[in-house]
Design a protein around this motif. Structure first.
Motif, PDB file in Angstrom:
ATOM      1  N   ALA A 126      39.992  36.969  34.888  1.00  0.00           N
ATOM      2  CA  ALA A 126      40.686  38.609  35.258  1.00  0.00           C
ATOM      3  C   ALA A 126      39.518  38.501  36.519  1.00  0.00           C
ATOM      4  O   ALA A 126      39.362  39.571  37.131  1.00  0.00           O
ATOM      5  CB  ALA A 126      40.670  39.692  34.769  1.00  0.00           C
ATOM      6  N   ALA A 127      37.873  38.647  35.735  1.00  0.00           N
ATOM      7  CA  ALA A 127      37.300  39.369  37.483  1.00  0.00           C
ATOM      8  C   ALA A 127      37.040  38.299  38.050  1.00  0.00           C
ATOM      9  O   ALA A 127      36.686  38.785  39.664  1.00  0.00           O
ATOM     10  CB  ALA A 127      36.042  39.410  36.738  1.00  0.00           C
ATOM     11  N   LEU A 128      37.787  36.711  37.560  1.00  0.00           N
ATOM     12  CA  LEU A 128      37.034  35.632  39.276  1.00  0.00           C
ATOM     13  C   LEU A 128      37.981  35.613  39.922  1.00  0.00           C
ATOM     14  O   LEU A 128      38.402  35.943  41.386  1.00  0.00           O
ATOM     15  CB  LEU A 128      37.043  34.827  38.583  1.00  0.00           C
ATOM     16  N   GLU A 130      39.324  38.688  40.504  1.00  0.00           N
ATOM     17  CA  GLU A 130      39.889  40.203  41.740  1.00  0.00           C
ATOM     18  C   GLU A 130      38.971  39.411  42.509  1.00  0.00           C
ATOM     19  O   GLU A 130      39.467  39.974  43.481  1.00  0.00           O
ATOM     20  CB  GLU A 130      38.511  41.395  40.765  1.00  0.00           C
ATOM     21  N   ILE A 131      37.663  38.899  42.170  1.00  0.00           N
ATOM     22  CA  ILE A 131      36.724  38.780  43.748  1.00  0.00           C
ATOM     23  C   ILE A 131      37.270  37.546  44.227  1.00  0.00           C
ATOM     24  O   ILE A 131      37.252  37.504  45.889  1.00  0.00           O
ATOM     25  CB  ILE A 131      35.555  37.798  43.161  1.00  0.00           C
ATOM     26  N   GLU A 132      38.181  36.622  43.944  1.00  0.00           N
ATOM     27  CA  GLU A 132      39.242  36.050  44.880  1.00  0.00           C
ATOM     28  C   GLU A 132      39.831  36.396  45.455  1.00  0.00           C
ATOM     29  O   GLU A 132      40.709  36.362  46.846  1.00  0.00           O
ATOM     30  CB  GLU A 132      39.341  34.315  44.233  1.00  0.00           C
ATOM     31  N   ARG A 134      40.012  39.481  46.580  1.00  0.00           N
ATOM     32  CA  ARG A 134      39.682  40.137  48.039  1.00  0.00           C
ATOM     33  C   ARG A 134      38.889  39.206  49.218  1.00  0.00           C
ATOM     34  O   ARG A 134      38.602  40.029  49.880  1.00  0.00           O
ATOM     35  CB  ARG A 134      37.922  41.066  47.352  1.00  0.00           C
ATOM     36  N   ALA A 135      38.368  37.742  48.459  1.00  0.00           N
ATOM     37  CA  ALA A 135      38.234  37.247  49.300  1.00  0.00           C
ATOM     38  C   ALA A 135      39.310  36.647  50.097  1.00  0.00           C
ATOM     39  O   ALA A 135      38.916  36.711  51.318  1.00  0.00           O
ATOM     40  CB  ALA A 135      37.580  36.019  48.934  1.00  0.00           C
TER      41      ALA A 135
END
Lengths: 152, 344
Positions: A126-128, A130-132, A134-135
């Motif tokens: 889930a966190a990954l 989110e980061i991807e 956003r990028a």
């Protein structure tokens, strides 16, 4: 202090001698009965300036580290690798990973990651995401600007 | 040696009306005044010149309280302040300050009691306080030094043995003298800190990670080595071992370890970006499940979810590090200030 200058050199020699023994063991197969100090010394003749006594010291150190075993052969010792390089590597990998769980040894080596439990993998994903996400948003600017950039 | 301190009146009371007219020879006032009910009370109560009742040794008591607060209460509370993880550098400074402050406060308790007896004319009374006080402070310092020696020797031994082994069994990289490659399919990456430091990668990590993620992993390990994070962790481990086992907090040590990892992650983000860093974390977390399982059964949480969450949450509000630095400054200076006050 002679020790500090000779230690790295000895370490280097330990590696070279160990590699030689592994090589000899794998090419000799089951017939390999180990190498004497004389044989190891002769092997490096003309290639490296190593004194006979140095080879003796190196093999002695390797035996103290349990990397080689030795057997009596008349008046000399025959040295054999205690384990294959692959087995030793696997054993080392296993040990460094289990050591991470022992509180006192945790500070000895600094691992990139101490692993994750299966329950945690979902959180990680889930966190990954989110980061991807956003990028990806940052990488795709408004359509107008993108058109401008694509001009040949 | 003439001292600036007011003469200590054994009977304990100088009434306000007597101020200025009290003979400097320290004669006993005729009768205890209402200002000082403690004159007949326990010996640890006495009157100041102004007539207020003060407790003898208020500073040693304050220092003892502070030592307990910093060594015992604060670590537990700080380990629960999860928002400060977003400012790992400032948080680590705060942890160091609190730990150091606790140690200084503990050493200072006996020392701060000394001025109370240096003025008395009774050599026996002086000796009875002086000797135990100095012994107590020495004992604390000795315990710390012993723990430091113990922990340090063990760490250096383990690291040296491991480095020598890795130097023999692992492949060397011609370009990076520090780098060692273990011929093994399981992806792993770690560093061996110390004077002859090494970064160790497995062939598995080289095969499974694309270049950007690999460089994130390397940046993380190099940040550990360059920042001497091992010394930081060693400091906390030493204090952890030196304090009485009842005051030890495993949560505090785990939090510091997490912060060190978060700090190294930031170095990785600076070099390779947060996506590559996050993917590297994910890749290594996924491949290392069995070891994680044993960690979980031992009740040791893994740092992977928190670190990935920290990457997702991004940098903190600028006030957060400021608060941590202020807190650090307070925790480090208060014990010293109290000790100085005791001797003034």
């Amino acid at each position: 202090m002679p020790h500090s200058t000779s230690a790295p050199r000895l370490g280097d020699l330990e590696r070279v001698v160990m590699e030689h023994l592994w090589e000899a063991a794998s090419s000799g197969g089951a017939d390999f009965e180990g190498a004497t100090v004389r044989q190891v010394h002769d092997r490096f003749e003309g290639e490296r300036e190593i004194a006979y006594t140095t080879v003796m010291t190196v093999l002695d150190r390797l035996s103290k580290k349990s990397l080689v075993t030795r057997e009596r052969d008349g008046r000399a010792w025959r040295y054999l690798p205690a384990d294959t390089r692959e087995a030793l590597t696997a054993q080392t990998m296993r040990r460094t990973m289990t050591d991470m769980d022992l509180t006192d040894r945790r500070a000895a080596l600094l691992h990139f990651l101490d692993g994750a439990t299966t329950d945690e993998i979902a959180d990680l994903k889930a966190a990954l995401a989110e980061i991807e996400g956003r990028a990806a948003d940052a990488a795709s600017p408004p359509a107008a600007r993108r058109r401008g950039l694509r001009r040949p | 040696m003439p001292r600036r301190r007011r003469p200590l009146d054994v009977a304990g009371c100088v009434a306000p009306s007597f101020r200025g007219s009290v003979p400097s020879t320290g004669g006993v006032p005729p009768t205890p005044r209402t200002c000082c009910p403690a004159a007949t009370g326990p010996g640890w109560l006495q009157c100041s010149k102004s007539g207020a009742v003060t407790i003898v040794g208020v500073i040693p008591l304050a220092l003892a309280t502070l030592a307990l607060l910093l060594a015992w209460v604060a670590p537990g509370l700080m380990a629960r302040q999860k928002q400060f993880r977003r400012a790992p550098r400032a948080s680590l400074v705060a942890w160091q300050a609190v730990t150091l402050g606790g140690v200084v406060a503990a050493v200072a308790v006996p020392l701060s009691a000394l001025p109370l007896v240096l003025d008395t004319d009774e050599p026996m009374a002086r000796a009875w306080v002086l000797v135990p006080a100095v012994l107590a402070s020495t004992a604390i310092v000795a315990r710390l030094l012993y723990a430091g020696h113990d922990v340090g020797t063990e760490l250096r031994r383990v690291r040296q043995d491991h480095r020598q082994l890795v130097d023999i069994i692992a492949g060397h990289d011609g370009e990076h003298a520090q780098l060692r490659i273990l011929e093994h399919p399981t992806p792993t990456a770690y560093c061996i800190p110390g004077r002859h430091s090494r970064v160790v990668l497995s062939q598995g990590v080289l095969d499974s990670l694309p270049p950007a993620e690999l460089s994130a992993v390397l940046a993380h390990e190099q940040a550990h080595l360059r920042g001497r994070h091992d010394l930081l962790l060693e400091f906390f481990t030493v204090v952890h071992h030196a304090v009485p086992s009842r005051l030890r907090s495993a949560a505090a040590l785990a939090e510091v370890r997490l912060l060190v990892e978060a700090l190294a992650d930031r170095a990785a983000v600076r070099r390779s970006g947060e996506v590559a860093t996050a993917r590297a974390l994910m890749a290594l977390a996924g491949s290392r499940t069995p070891a994680g399982e044993t960690g979980a059964t031992l009740g040791v949480g893994t740092t992977a979810p928190v670190r990935l969450r920290l990457l997702a949450d991004g940098p903190p509000h600028p006030a957060l590090p400021a608060v941590a630095y202020l807190y650090a400054a307070g925790s480090a200076t208060l014990p010293v200030a109290l000790l100085v006050a005791a001797w003034l």
